[in-house]
Motif scaffolding. Sequence first.
Motif, mmCIF file in Angstrom:
data_model
loop_
_atom_site.group_PDB
_atom_site.id
_atom_site.type_symbol
_atom_site.label_atom_id
_atom_site.label_comp_id
_atom_site.label_asym_id
_atom_site.label_seq_id
_atom_site.Cartn_x
_atom_site.Cartn_y
_atom_site.Cartn_z
ATOM 1 N N ILE A 296 -8.596 11.542 2.681
ATOM 2 C CA ILE A 296 -9.447 12.600 2.131
ATOM 3 C C ILE A 296 -9.333 13.857 2.990
ATOM 4 N N THR A 297 -8.931 14.961 2.380
ATOM 5 C CA THR A 297 -8.843 16.257 3.057
ATOM 6 C C THR A 297 -9.488 17.322 2.175
ATOM 7 N N ASN A 298 -9.606 18.537 2.722
ATOM 8 C CA ASN A 298 -10.184 19.619 1.920
ATOM 9 C C ASN A 298 -9.223 20.119 0.851
ATOM 10 N N GLN A 299 -7.982 19.580 0.859
ATOM 11 C CA GLN A 299 -6.999 19.965 -0.141
ATOM 12 C C GLN A 299 -6.999 19.047 -1.360
ATOM 13 N N ASN A 300 -7.581 17.837 -1.225
ATOM 14 C CA ASN A 300 -7.440 16.869 -2.317
ATOM 15 C C ASN A 300 -8.735 16.183 -2.756
ATOM 16 N N PHE A 301 -9.867 16.443 -2.079
ATOM 17 C CA PHE A 301 -11.060 15.646 -2.380
ATOM 18 C C PHE A 301 -11.579 15.881 -3.795
ATOM 19 N N ARG A 302 -11.316 17.042 -4.353
ATOM 20 C CA ARG A 302 -11.777 17.295 -5.719
ATOM 21 C C ARG A 302 -10.906 16.583 -6.764
ATOM 22 N N GLU A 303 -9.774 16.038 -6.351
ATOM 23 C CA GLU A 303 -8.872 15.325 -7.266
ATOM 24 C C GLU A 303 -9.140 13.825 -7.297
ATOM 25 N N HIS B 157 0.864 -1.179 0.000
ATOM 26 C CA HIS B 157 0.000 0.000 0.000
ATOM 27 C C HIS B 157 0.899 1.227 0.000
ATOM 28 N N ILE B 158 0.746 2.055 -1.012
ATOM 29 C CA ILE B 158 1.558 3.257 -1.132
ATOM 30 C C ILE B 158 0.685 4.473 -0.880
ATOM 31 N N SER B 159 1.107 5.295 0.062
ATOM 32 C CA SER B 159 0.340 6.496 0.408
ATOM 33 C C SER B 159 0.495 7.543 -0.688
ATOM 34 N N LEU B 160 -0.610 7.929 -1.268
ATOM 35 C CA LEU B 160 -0.637 8.971 -2.290
ATOM 36 C C LEU B 160 -1.813 9.878 -1.978
ATOM 37 N N ASP B 161 -1.551 11.174 -1.826
ATOM 38 C CA ASP B 161 -2.603 12.064 -1.350
ATOM 39 C C ASP B 161 -2.846 13.251 -2.267
ATOM 40 N N GLY B 162 -2.503 13.076 -3.525
ATOM 41 C CA GLY B 162 -2.795 14.088 -4.520
ATOM 42 C C GLY B 162 -2.624 13.489 -5.894
ATOM 43 N N ALA B 163 -3.431 13.941 -6.844
ATOM 44 C CA ALA B 163 -3.294 13.473 -8.226
ATOM 45 C C ALA B 163 -2.233 14.268 -8.973
ATOM 46 N N THR B 164 -1.704 15.293 -8.316
ATOM 47 C CA THR B 164 -0.633 16.112 -8.888
ATOM 48 C C THR B 164 0.482 16.240 -7.857
ATOM 49 N N ILE C 137 -2.902 0.181 -11.771
ATOM 50 C CA ILE C 137 -3.308 -0.118 -10.392
ATOM 51 C C ILE C 137 -4.801 -0.402 -10.360
ATOM 52 N N GLN C 138 -5.179 -1.442 -9.626
ATOM 53 C CA GLN C 138 -6.564 -1.898 -9.645
ATOM 54 C C GLN C 138 -7.321 -1.660 -8.352
ATOM 55 N N ARG C 139 -6.697 -0.937 -7.399
ATOM 56 C CA ARG C 139 -7.401 -0.680 -6.140
ATOM 57 C C ARG C 139 -6.888 0.601 -5.500
ATOM 58 N N ILE C 140 -7.815 1.398 -4.980
ATOM 59 C CA ILE C 140 -7.492 2.600 -4.216
ATOM 60 C C ILE C 140 -8.322 2.583 -2.941
ATOM 61 N N ASP C 141 -7.652 2.670 -1.795
ATOM 62 C CA ASP C 141 -8.357 2.761 -0.514
ATOM 63 C C ASP C 141 -8.419 4.224 -0.096
ATOM 64 N N PHE C 142 -9.622 4.776 -0.086
ATOM 65 C CA PHE C 142 -9.830 6.141 0.384
ATOM 66 C C PHE C 142 -10.221 6.083 1.861
ATOM 67 N N ASP C 143 -9.595 6.928 2.674
ATOM 68 C CA ASP C 143 -9.892 6.919 4.102
ATOM 69 C C ASP C 143 -10.179 8.332 4.581
ATOM 70 N N PRO D 197 4.208 -8.138 -6.080
ATOM 71 C CA PRO D 197 3.164 -7.720 -5.147
ATOM 72 C C PRO D 197 2.127 -6.825 -5.810
ATOM 73 N N ALA D 198 0.881 -6.970 -5.378
ATOM 74 C CA ALA D 198 -0.159 -6.048 -5.841
ATOM 75 C C ALA D 198 0.135 -4.670 -5.260
ATOM 76 N N ILE D 199 -0.074 -3.632 -6.057
ATOM 77 C CA ILE D 199 0.136 -2.267 -5.600
ATOM 78 C C ILE D 199 -1.226 -1.614 -5.361
ATOM 79 N N VAL D 200 -1.421 -1.093 -4.169
ATOM 80 C CA VAL D 200 -2.661 -0.425 -3.788
ATOM 81 C C VAL D 200 -2.327 1.003 -3.387
ATOM 82 N N LEU D 201 -3.125 1.949 -3.809
ATOM 83 C CA LEU D 201 -2.948 3.335 -3.374
ATOM 84 C C LEU D 201 -3.801 3.597 -2.144
ATOM 85 N N HIS D 202 -3.244 4.361 -1.211
ATOM 86 C CA HIS D 202 -3.989 4.758 -0.017
ATOM 87 C C HIS D 202 -4.052 6.278 0.033
ATOM 88 N N TRP D 203 -5.256 6.812 0.173
ATOM 89 C CA TRP D 203 -5.511 8.250 0.042
ATOM 90 C C TRP D 203 -6.312 8.737 1.239
#
Length: 360
Positions: free
Chosen positions: A177-184, A126-133, A197-203, A169-175
């Motif tokens: 949700i904040t007011n800085q990134n929810f629109r992305e 699981h790789i932490s990614l918190d922005g699409a840019t 990537i076939q899975r994203i866990d939003f928290d 290993p399967a790669i999963v993104l972990h995101w």
Amino acid sequence: MPDPKFIAQRILDHHPQVPPLVTLEIYPTLRCNLDCQFCDTTDRHRPPQNELPPEQWKQIIRDAAEMGAKQIFVLGGGEPFIYPELLDLLETAKQSGLWGMLTTNGTFLNQQRRQRLLDMGWDEIHISLDGATAQTHDRLRGKHGTFAKIIGAICAFRAEKARRGLDYPAIVLHWVITNQNFREIPAVIRLARSLGIQRIDFDGLIAYTPEQRSLELSPHQHLELQEIARDGLLLANRYQIQTTLAHHIGHQRGQVAPPIGQQSGLGGAPCYKPWHHLTIQADGRISPCCVLAGEGESIHNQRLSVLWNKSPYLQNLRHNMFHHTPTKRCRECSPNILVQEHQIQGEILNLSRKSSEADK
């Protein structure tokens, strides 16, 4: 990876005794190389007086497997790869027959580490990614260049897996949700598709400090998130990408207590973590989950099996869950976790009903 029915059956088979552990979750270190705006480590986890040494972690992992555990989650109050012997711990887990998940911020996944992960057959990262840019992600993560490192590591992993003909290993993104990134959110789904990537866990965000509270969604933004999440679900389904977006439609983390079932006793327990999941902090203190991290006794000078079966802290939590009185901090639980616990509850009820019908 055990499903809710397996966990439910284990709990029922051993009730009222303590069932064998299913999942061991460990935090080798609280140290980190980033300065994330939303990180709760400084507030919720206290810096350890001393991190457990590698040989003790290895023994804990081997003991868990001997107790019947099926999987290990390796996380960090900080970044796991800062623990120098991390890969040795992961290899011990695989040699012990455990399915393994690792959470990382992705900045340490160089070629040498990627090769060892491939060689040992590690299962999921699981790789932490918190922005699409890069602009959004790096601002939230507090360090320039982290977005580029993550994307580079994912692309390299994909190429190396293809060369070897591997799907792990399967790669999963972990995101978070904040007011800085929810629109992305739609943009990161498109990014995930381009990366294979076939899975994203939003928290959801849980805020303790003024810095964290500044990232909370306003009531208006929360309503906007509902529409974005619905659109994101449609987009993800079109691309065949799994997400947890459905858990964030109509729900807001921290606002609702874990739901109590209709049945009395075990069948209506709001959470079953104390019966199947054990989290161990860097300093050895235990809990049944990340939300209550570090509240229990320490594993220092104790064997894992003794702690799992006889810990007064865990026994008290099991008693409270059985009597439908979760702690106040259970309100902080992620809907992603609560969904699984609700599924376990449903399986316990189904299995109990079938058993009663068979006895008639």
